[in-house]
Design a protein around this motif. Structure first.
Motif, PDB file in Angstrom:
ATOM      1  N   ARG A 177      -2.010 -35.483 -22.665  1.00  0.00           N
ATOM      2  CA  ARG A 177      -1.574 -34.813 -21.436  1.00  0.00           C
ATOM      3  C   ARG A 177      -0.671 -35.720 -20.611  1.00  0.00           C
ATOM      4  O   ARG A 177       0.391 -35.304 -20.134  1.00  0.00           O
ATOM      5  CB  ARG A 177      -2.792 -34.407 -20.608  1.00  0.00           C
ATOM      6  N   ARG A 217      -7.170 -27.075 -25.360  1.00  0.00           N
ATOM      7  CA  ARG A 217      -7.220 -27.361 -23.913  1.00  0.00           C
ATOM      8  C   ARG A 217      -5.808 -27.506 -23.353  1.00  0.00           C
ATOM      9  O   ARG A 217      -5.486 -26.975 -22.284  1.00  0.00           O
ATOM     10  CB  ARG A 217      -8.000 -28.645 -23.646  1.00  0.00           C
ATOM     11  N   LEU A 218      -4.967 -28.221 -24.081  1.00  0.00           N
ATOM     12  CA  LEU A 218      -3.594 -28.438 -23.631  1.00  0.00           C
ATOM     13  C   LEU A 218      -2.782 -27.144 -23.704  1.00  0.00           C
ATOM     14  O   LEU A 218      -1.918 -26.902 -22.863  1.00  0.00           O
ATOM     15  CB  LEU A 218      -2.941 -29.539 -24.474  1.00  0.00           C
ATOM     16  N   GLU A 267      -3.298 -25.006 -20.724  1.00  0.00           N
ATOM     17  CA  GLU A 267      -2.577 -25.487 -19.548  1.00  0.00           C
ATOM     18  C   GLU A 267      -1.068 -25.278 -19.669  1.00  0.00           C
ATOM     19  O   GLU A 267      -0.308 -25.674 -18.788  1.00  0.00           O
ATOM     20  CB  GLU A 267      -2.866 -26.977 -19.334  1.00  0.00           C
ATOM     21  N   ARG A 327      -6.634 -25.563  -9.120  1.00  0.00           N
ATOM     22  CA  ARG A 327      -6.549 -25.445 -10.587  1.00  0.00           C
ATOM     23  C   ARG A 327      -5.176 -24.948 -11.028  1.00  0.00           C
ATOM     24  O   ARG A 327      -4.534 -25.544 -11.895  1.00  0.00           O
ATOM     25  CB  ARG A 327      -7.628 -24.501 -11.081  1.00  0.00           C
ATOM     26  N   TYR A 328      -4.737 -23.843 -10.438  1.00  0.00           N
ATOM     27  CA  TYR A 328      -3.497 -23.234 -10.915  1.00  0.00           C
ATOM     28  C   TYR A 328      -2.260 -23.991 -10.473  1.00  0.00           C
ATOM     29  O   TYR A 328      -1.275 -24.052 -11.213  1.00  0.00           O
ATOM     30  CB  TYR A 328      -3.432 -21.761 -10.496  1.00  0.00           C
ATOM     31  N   GLU A 340      -1.838 -26.848 -12.905  1.00  0.00           N
ATOM     32  CA  GLU A 340      -1.220 -26.400 -14.159  1.00  0.00           C
ATOM     33  C   GLU A 340       0.284 -26.195 -13.988  1.00  0.00           C
ATOM     34  O   GLU A 340       1.084 -26.617 -14.837  1.00  0.00           O
ATOM     35  CB  GLU A 340      -1.866 -25.102 -14.615  1.00  0.00           C
ATOM     36  N   SER A 350       2.201 -29.486 -13.814  1.00  0.00           N
ATOM     37  CA  SER A 350       2.335 -30.084 -15.147  1.00  0.00           C
ATOM     38  C   SER A 350       3.405 -29.369 -15.970  1.00  0.00           C
ATOM     39  O   SER A 350       4.209 -29.999 -16.670  1.00  0.00           O
ATOM     40  CB  SER A 350       0.993 -30.017 -15.887  1.00  0.00           C
ATOM     41  N   ARG A 351       3.434 -28.056 -15.882  1.00  0.00           N
ATOM     42  CA  ARG A 351       4.429 -27.298 -16.632  1.00  0.00           C
ATOM     43  C   ARG A 351       5.837 -27.577 -16.106  1.00  0.00           C
ATOM     44  O   ARG A 351       6.809 -27.556 -16.873  1.00  0.00           O
ATOM     45  CB  ARG A 351       4.112 -25.807 -16.567  1.00  0.00           C
TER      46      ARG A 351
END
Length: 248
Positions: free
Chosen positions: A16, A52-53, A56, A148-149, A152, A155-156
């Motif tokens: 990650r 998991r990745l 995400e 949480r969102y 994500e 990261s994206r």
């Protein structure tokens, strides 16, 4: 062993972080056997880690195909930033409403880390820290769903920057983050939201300029570097014998 075993957690964190810091670029292959051998994990654990990745939005893992670092389309990229802007606005408004003096100290400490990475010329760490500022802010909102969102989406956005963007501007990130903190300290919700909108807009404009990314790094070298850094922080078990002496 469950997917949350120490080795699986080390693999997850290393992959990650390498993706977020753009050491592994969009489209880079992530062979199950190589990852399993590197971390001393079964194929089942490797697949759980990749899943998991994938959840995400960082990995594309299709049946009977080698997993790869995700390659979001331009349409997906625009949708990600659209959703991120909406969540960032709400997060900032909630932080103002729930502001505590210690929040300012924590955010300023993080900005000092960003500034130190900039001074060292450590571009990859600077990219990660810039994103983590927004994740810290989301955590202060008191809303775990937003945290949480938004985590994500941030990261994206790192993937999108790697695929479409021009180089990260650490100086802009530090200055803009500092301005947001000052508005939060004043409990100026409208000002903080406006600054966040401007900041995320500048990241989006930089992200969606189609410059070519740097050459892909070799997977084993990247995994060794990130796993050993995680181990040094005391949050992971040692790598299997034979993997520790590889160097970038």
């Amino acid at each position: 062993m469950s997917r949350n075993s120490p080795r699986a957690e080390t693999a997850y964190q290393a992959l990650r972080q390498a993706i977020i810091e753009q050491a592994l670029l969009p489209g880079a292959k992530l062979p199950e056997d190589q990852i399993g051998s590197h971390f001393g994990m079964s194929r089942t654990l490797v697949r759980a880690t990749l899943a998991r990745l994938q959840a995400e939005g960082l990995v594309d893992a299709r049946p009977k195909r080698t997993a790869t670092v995700a390659q979001p389309s331009l349409e997906e990229a625009k949708a990600v930033f659209e959703a991120r802007r909406a969540l960032e606005r709400e997060a900032v408004a909630l932080v103002v409403r729930r502001w505590r003096p210690e929040y300012g100290a924590a955010l300023e400490g993080h900005v000092r880390e960003e500034d130190a990475a900039k001074a060292r010329g450590d571009e990859r760490v600077s990219i990660r820290l810039a994103g983590e500022f927004h994740i810290k802010l989301a955590a202060m909102s008191g809303n775990p769903v937003i945290e949480r969102y938004l985590g994500e989406l941030v990261s994206r956005c790192s993937l999108i920057l790697a695929l479409y963007g021009r180089p990260h501007s650490s100086e802009c990130a530090v200055n803009e983050h500092s301005a947001i903190i000052e508005a939060l300290r004043r409990r100026d919700a409208a000002g903080a939201v406006a600054l966040m909108d401007e900041h995320v807009g500048s990241v989006e404009r930089r992200a969606l300029l189609a410059d070519a990314p740097a050459a892909e790094s070799e997977l084993g070298t990247v995994l060794t570097r990130y796993a050993e850094a995680i181990e040094a922080r005391g949050s992971a078990i040692p790598l299997p014998a034979g993997k520790r002496r590889q160097t970038p």
